[in-house]
Write a protein that holds these residues in place. Structure first.
Motif, PDB file in Angstrom:
ATOM      1  N   LEU A 148       0.789  -1.228   0.000  1.00 36.75           N
ATOM      2  CA  LEU A 148       0.000   0.000   0.000  1.00 36.75           C
ATOM      3  C   LEU A 148       0.825   1.284   0.000  1.00 36.75           C
ATOM      4  O   LEU A 148       0.417   2.270  -0.636  1.00 36.75           O
ATOM      5  N   PRO A 149       1.974   1.365   0.689  1.00 44.26           N
ATOM      6  CA  PRO A 149       2.757   2.609   0.589  1.00 44.26           C
ATOM      7  C   PRO A 149       3.214   2.943  -0.832  1.00 44.26           C
ATOM      8  O   PRO A 149       3.525   4.102  -1.125  1.00 44.26           O
ATOM      9  N   VAL A 150       3.249   1.936  -1.709  1.00 40.52           N
ATOM     10  CA  VAL A 150       3.585   2.189  -3.111  1.00 40.52           C
ATOM     11  C   VAL A 150       2.327   2.481  -3.922  1.00 40.52           C
ATOM     12  O   VAL A 150       2.293   3.415  -4.736  1.00 40.52           O
ATOM     13  N   LEU A 151       1.271   1.707  -3.684  1.00 43.08           N
ATOM     14  CA  LEU A 151       0.080   1.802  -4.525  1.00 43.08           C
ATOM     15  C   LEU A 151      -0.737   3.065  -4.259  1.00 43.08           C
ATOM     16  O   LEU A 151      -1.252   3.680  -5.203  1.00 43.08           O
ATOM     17  N   LEU A 152      -0.868   3.467  -3.005  1.00 39.66           N
ATOM     18  CA  LEU A 152      -1.715   4.619  -2.691  1.00 39.66           C
ATOM     19  C   LEU A 152      -1.264   5.895  -3.397  1.00 39.66           C
ATOM     20  O   LEU A 152      -2.076   6.570  -4.048  1.00 39.66           O
ATOM     21  N   PRO A 153       0.025   6.291  -3.303  1.00 44.21           N
ATOM     22  CA  PRO A 153       0.426   7.514  -4.017  1.00 44.21           C
ATOM     23  C   PRO A 153       0.242   7.407  -5.529  1.00 44.21           C
ATOM     24  O   PRO A 153      -0.128   8.395  -6.181  1.00 44.21           O
ATOM     25  N   LEU A 154       0.484   6.233  -6.113  1.00 48.19           N
ATOM     26  CA  LEU A 154       0.317   6.083  -7.556  1.00 48.19           C
ATOM     27  C   LEU A 154      -1.142   6.217  -7.962  1.00 48.19           C
ATOM     28  O   LEU A 154      -1.466   6.866  -8.966  1.00 48.19           O
ATOM     29  N   CYS A 155      -2.057   5.608  -7.193  1.00 45.75           N
ATOM     30  CA  CYS A 155      -3.483   5.698  -7.512  1.00 45.75           C
ATOM     31  C   CYS A 155      -3.990   7.133  -7.393  1.00 45.75           C
ATOM     32  O   CYS A 155      -4.746   7.611  -8.257  1.00 45.75           O
ATOM     33  N   VAL A 156      -3.557   7.829  -6.356  1.00 47.77           N
ATOM     34  CA  VAL A 156      -3.988   9.223  -6.178  1.00 47.77           C
ATOM     35  C   VAL A 156      -3.398  10.110  -7.263  1.00 47.77           C
ATOM     36  O   VAL A 156      -4.041  11.064  -7.718  1.00 47.77           O
ATOM     37  N   THR A 157      -2.185   9.806  -7.717  1.00 47.18           N
ATOM     38  CA  THR A 157      -1.597  10.570  -8.824  1.00 47.18           C
ATOM     39  C   THR A 157      -2.449  10.438 -10.074  1.00 47.18           C
ATOM     40  O   THR A 157      -2.706  11.421 -10.782  1.00 47.18           O
ATOM     41  N   GLY A 158      -2.919   9.215 -10.366  1.00 45.90           N
ATOM     42  CA  GLY A 158      -3.806   9.031 -11.505  1.00 45.90           C
ATOM     43  C   GLY A 158      -5.077   9.842 -11.373  1.00 45.90           C
ATOM     44  O   GLY A 158      -5.541  10.460 -12.342  1.00 45.90           O
ATOM     45  N   LEU A 159      -5.649   9.872 -10.166  1.00 44.60           N
ATOM     46  CA  LEU A 159      -6.853  10.673  -9.930  1.00 44.60           C
ATOM     47  C   LEU A 159      -6.572  12.152 -10.151  1.00 44.60           C
ATOM     48  O   LEU A 159      -7.390  12.864 -10.765  1.00 44.60           O
TER      49      LEU A 159
ATOM     50  N   ILE B  60       4.486  10.711  -7.024  1.00 43.99           N
ATOM     51  CA  ILE B  60       5.221   9.656  -7.738  1.00 43.99           C
ATOM     52  C   ILE B  60       6.581   9.448  -7.081  1.00 43.99           C
ATOM     53  O   ILE B  60       7.055   8.308  -6.937  1.00 43.99           O
ATOM     54  N   LEU B  61       7.218  10.531  -6.674  1.00 35.42           N
ATOM     55  CA  LEU B  61       8.494  10.418  -5.968  1.00 35.42           C
ATOM     56  C   LEU B  61       8.340   9.608  -4.684  1.00 35.42           C
ATOM     57  O   LEU B  61       9.159   8.724  -4.388  1.00 35.42           O
ATOM     58  N   VAL B  62       7.287   9.882  -3.930  1.00 37.65           N
ATOM     59  CA  VAL B  62       7.034   9.137  -2.693  1.00 37.65           C
ATOM     60  C   VAL B  62       6.826   7.654  -2.992  1.00 37.65           C
ATOM     61  O   VAL B  62       7.340   6.779  -2.280  1.00 37.65           O
ATOM     62  N   ALA B  63       6.088   7.357  -4.045  1.00 37.91           N
ATOM     63  CA  ALA B  63       5.877   5.956  -4.430  1.00 37.91           C
ATOM     64  C   ALA B  63       7.195   5.284  -4.792  1.00 37.91           C
ATOM     65  O   ALA B  63       7.430   4.119  -4.432  1.00 37.91           O
ATOM     66  N   GLY B  64       8.065   5.997  -5.511  1.00 33.09           N
ATOM     67  CA  GLY B  64       9.360   5.433  -5.870  1.00 33.09           C
ATOM     68  C   GLY B  64      10.227   5.156  -4.654  1.00 33.09           C
ATOM     69  O   GLY B  64      10.895   4.108  -4.582  1.00 33.09           O
ATOM     70  N   VAL B  65      10.222   6.074  -3.691  1.00 32.53           N
ATOM     71  CA  VAL B  65      10.985   5.862  -2.460  1.00 32.53           C
ATOM     72  C   VAL B  65      10.452   4.645  -1.710  1.00 32.53           C
ATOM     73  O   VAL B  65      11.226   3.793  -1.237  1.00 32.53           O
ATOM     74  N   SER B  66       9.142   4.540  -1.600  1.00 31.89           N
ATOM     75  CA  SER B  66       8.540   3.391  -0.903  1.00 31.89           C
ATOM     76  C   SER B  66       8.856   2.085  -1.615  1.00 31.89           C
ATOM     77  O   SER B  66       9.151   1.068  -0.972  1.00 31.89           O
ATOM     78  N   CYS B  67       8.820   2.101  -2.956  1.00 34.07           N
ATOM     79  CA  CYS B  67       9.136   0.902  -3.727  1.00 34.07           C
ATOM     80  C   CYS B  67      10.574   0.462  -3.471  1.00 34.07           C
ATOM     81  O   CYS B  67      10.854  -0.735  -3.330  1.00 34.07           O
ATOM     82  N   THR B  68      11.480   1.420  -3.380  1.00 32.82           N
ATOM     83  CA  THR B  68      12.885   1.098  -3.122  1.00 32.82           C
ATOM     84  C   THR B  68      13.064   0.455  -1.753  1.00 32.82           C
ATOM     85  O   THR B  68      13.782  -0.542  -1.607  1.00 32.82           O
TER      86      THR B  68
END
Length: 560
Positions: A7-18, A120-128
């Motif tokens: 979820l720390p990766v998916l939530l920022p990405l989903c909100v970015t799409g919105l 998107i940056l936050v999602a990338g950091v979480s993914c890492t």
């Protein structure tokens, strides 16, 4: 609880799409959902950290595909702590940026450009931090790279484009090297999953294993700005808007340090390049702090201290003992928060006085006592004054060096002490010039040109002056504004350019309260590491033991 890991990766990405669907509309709603999603990521990060501490590493195979085919995300003590600290810092920087955007009367830039790129940056950091294999670690880096370039060049000014281009070229080089290292790893081991590599790499010939280790360390050293691979940083970070500079300086380099911690302990235990790492650590400390001593611009001072203090973290990784790894983890958490705070303060100083050039500042302790406190506390924390968290981290590292013994360890203990003293000297220099001494003549003007979207172009002065009339914030007959970064004073009320899109704004002695509040909370967060020094040290020592044991991580992923 495992279901929470992605979820720390998916939530920022989903909100970015919105946000991209909504576009530059519904500004208040977009601010709310940005704050809400980062708040949710912070809560999730705390939950994952606590669960990993109580029950061991958590893992999830997306799509229920087992390694090496599936995407594996793993949250252990280290990644949980990094997620928690980074989520707290990114949330505070977002609040700060909202204050800056509202103060600039600039809705479209933060909402339409900054917010999506930031999420998107936050999602990338979480993914890492959660990546369970080399490919997804690479994907996290690339997500950060794309977002970073947008954030560095936001506004399209000449200075930002130049700095952003340098950053992207260096990052692309490291990305290509990373891809080559991944391909070679898969060729010799048949997998890129961390848990599987932990066993299979031990069967690889020592020369090949050392080559892979050296390639990965080079990639991560570029990301972390370890000397001699750090020349890009002082020219890239200070040109961006204050919130971008703060989150980059405080957080992005630590992603490289985290990757070094993860791979050196899990994939290359008893690594052969420990002496090389300690040499790089000592060189980073020395070159970085001497560079900071020579600077007269606050942002560049902080950029060089950033390089210097990366050396402390590499010091702990190079020693590769439980005490040193634990000390490095403490120092990473401390430095993310303190370095971000200092850059936020630099943004406040620029907002108030129109420059961060120390020779043109003065008297801030008297004219802005709150700003003085907001600088003094993290500055002393960075210098390692007891009993602050900087002292706790440095003491742990130096104690580990003394226990390890040997020439390199003792050299690093001495280098750490000297770097700490020189950091104190640099912070005292900044304090004396910007805060303690009387303001130099002409420093009381309230408007100073920082940067213009038409920087270095003919007619730049007239454009800046005209922007002031259009914006309604300037005063007629105030005289011409000067070009980018000149810092030359003009009459109070004159229009300057420092917004997200390079548009004209007006500096002011009354700082926006969201910017002050976010900086104040960041200072308090740094102090909380001191108050919670005992539990924090216990947690990081447990994280270090878990990293060095390797078995809990491997069993959580492979189920054996």
């Amino acid at each position: 609880m495992n279901a929470l890991v992605p979820l720390p990766v998916l939530l920022p990405l989903c909100v970015t799409g919105l946000k991209l669907v909504i576009g530059p509309r519904l500004h208040r709603f977009q601010r709310f959902i940005s704050l809400a999603v980062l708040g949710a990521v912070l809560v999730l990060s705390v939950l994952l950290m606590v669960a990993a501490d109580r029950h061991g590493p958590l893992s999830v195979h997306l799509g229920d595909f087992a390694p090496p085919v599936g995407i594996t995300l793993v949250a252990d003590r280290l990644s949980g702590l990094m997620l928690t600290v980074s989520s707290a810092v990114t949330l505070l920087v977002l609040v700060y940026s909202l204050g800056q955007g509202m103060a600039d009367r600039d809705d479209q830039a933060p909402v339409g450009v900054f917010h999506p790129a930031y999420l998107i940056l936050v999602a990338g950091v979480s993914c890492t931090f959660l990546a369970g294999d080399l490919v997804n670690l690479y994907v996290g880096f690339e997500i950060m790279l794309v977002a970073s370039f947008v954030l560095l060049t936001i506004g399209g000014t000449a200075t930002r484009i130049r700095a952003g281009s340098t950053y992207v070229i260096i990052s692309l080089f490291s990305s290509v090297l990373f891809l080559v290292a991944i391909a070679m790893t898969y060729a010799v081991a048949g997998t890129v999953n961390f848990a599987q590599l932990a066993g299979r790499l031990q069967e690889v010939p020592i020369g090949v294993r050392t080559l892979l280790e050296a390639m990965l360390l080079t990639v991560f050293a570029i990301k972390a700005a370890v000397f001699p691979l750090a020349a890009w940083l002082p020219d890239s970070y200070p040109t961006a808007p204050a919130p971008v500079t703060a989150v980059f300086a405080g957080l992005l380099t630590k992603v490289g340090v985290y990757s070094m911690l993860r791979t050196q302990t899990l994939l290359f235990p008893g690594h052969r390049l420990g002496d090389l790492l300690m040499l790089a650590a000592l060189a980073s400390m020395a070159v970085g702090i001497l560079g900071a001593v020579a600077q007269t611009d606050l942002k560049r001072v902080l950029s060089f201290t950033l390089i210097s203090h990366i050396g402390y973290m590499v010091f702990g990784i190079g020693l590769a003992g439980r005490g040193s790894i634990g000390g490095a983890i403490v120092y990473v958490a401390h430095h993310i928060t303190v370095q971000t705070t200092l850059f936020l303060v630099a943004g406040l100083i620029e907002r108030r006085d129109g420059t961060t050039e120390l020779t043109r500042l003065g008297g801030l302790a008297k004219s802005a006592p709150l700003l003085a406190v907001l600088f003094f506390v993290p500055a002393m924390n960075l210098a390692g004054i007891p009993p602050l968290s900087g002292f706790i981290g440095k003491l742990g590292l130096m104690r580990a060096g003394v226990d390890a013994g040997g020439g390199w360890a003792w050299a690093l203990v001495a280098g750490s002490a000297a770097t700490s003293l020189l950091t104190l000297y640099v912070m005292a220099k900044v304090w004396n010039l910007a805060f303690w001494r009387d303001a130099p003549p002409g420093a009381e003007a309230e408007g100073v040109v920082l940067e213009s979207a038409e920087d270095d172009e003919p007619g730049d002065d007239e454009d800046a002056e005209g922007a002031g009339a259009a914006g309604g914030g300037g005063t007629s007959g105030s005289g011409k504004a000067t070009g980018s970064g000149s810092g030359l004073p003009v009459p109070a009320g004159a229009v300057v350019s420092a917004g997200f899109l390079g548009q004209s704004i007006t500096t002011t002695k009354r700082l926006p309260w969201p910017m002050l509040a976010a900086t104040g909370v960041a200072v308090a967060l740094g102090l909380s590491y001191t108050v919670l020094g005992g539990p924090l040290t216990t947690f990081t020592q447990a994280a270090a033991a878990e990293l060095l044991a390797r078995t809990p991580y491997i069993e959580a992923v492979l189920g054996r």
